[in-house]
Design an enzyme around this catalytic site. Sequence first.
Site, PDB file in Angstrom:
ATOM      1  N   CYS A 184     109.168  44.294  43.809  1.00 21.72           N
ATOM      2  CA  CYS A 184     110.854  44.377  44.472  1.00 21.72           C
ATOM      3  C   CYS A 184     112.024  44.793  43.803  1.00 21.72           C
ATOM      4  O   CYS A 184     112.434  43.358  42.810  1.00 21.72           O
ATOM      5  CB  CYS A 184     111.492  42.929  45.569  1.00 21.72           C
ATOM      6  SG  CYS A 184     112.656  42.945  46.717  1.00 21.72           S
ATOM      7  N   PRO A 185     113.141  44.943  43.989  1.00 22.97           N
ATOM      8  CA  PRO A 185     113.360  46.244  45.143  1.00 22.97           C
ATOM      9  C   PRO A 185     112.439  47.563  44.625  1.00 22.97           C
ATOM     10  O   PRO A 185     112.882  48.562  45.032  1.00 22.97           O
ATOM     11  CB  PRO A 185     114.161  46.274  45.614  1.00 22.97           C
ATOM     12  CG  PRO A 185     114.898  46.166  43.845  1.00 22.97           C
ATOM     13  CD  PRO A 185     114.008  45.436  43.249  1.00 22.97           C
TER      14      PRO A 185
END
Lengths: 162, 80
Positions: free
Chosen positions: B18-19
């Site tokens: 993430c991200p």
Amino acid sequence: MPEDETRQKSLAMVVMSGDMDKLFGAFIIATGAAAMGMEVTMFFTFWGLRAIKKNVSTGKTLFGKMLGMMYGGDITKANPSKFSFGGMGRWMFGKMMGNHNVSKLIELRDLAVTLGVNMYGCQMSMDVMEIPQDAFIEGVKEPVGVGFFLMKAQDADIQLFI
Amino acid sequence: MSDETKVDLELDLKGLLCPLPMVKVSQNITNVPVGGVIRAVATDPGAMADIPAWAKSTGNEVLKAEKEDGEFVFLVKRVK
């Protein structure tokens, strides 16, 4: 389709903290929002200013130079808000995040620039801390004040204070 | 069904957290034509929530989001 659904969504964020962990949060949210097609405004103030600074020394007066020495450098100097231990915590978290293949903070910051995130320094805290615009990395827009931020924030779908 | 879907772009998102899986899909969606499909393979379980959420927000379509042999395979169609 109503106009509201086609309008570009936006996010407005104040970044006051210079803590590593909080900056991670700020830049992960900002890059995520930009990827989701939102217009993103990041307003850097006080301790947050270092996150968009180059590794150059700043300060004109004695106090300004002292601040530039004690809180100098760039985003890579950001310490975690807990377990700082005079730099040990930064090293440890850096190692742990590297081991888990998380992007470095500076990479996320630069990704945010690439994705078109709008970054602004707060003019007032730049004046107080004696950090000029040319100390900032490329891509940081000309300084603004709280009025500009509030204009962005009142039109935004999401407002955050970090 | 998924086996017959024509894929225009393969995206290797393995190891990314993430991200980045979502960011990479978003950066690459304009590299396929409207109606085109990206096949993305990720190892981050969070992508199972993030990529469909990205598609919902951007008006694109996830044709498939499945776990296969410990990896997460997505078929994402560019709608506009």
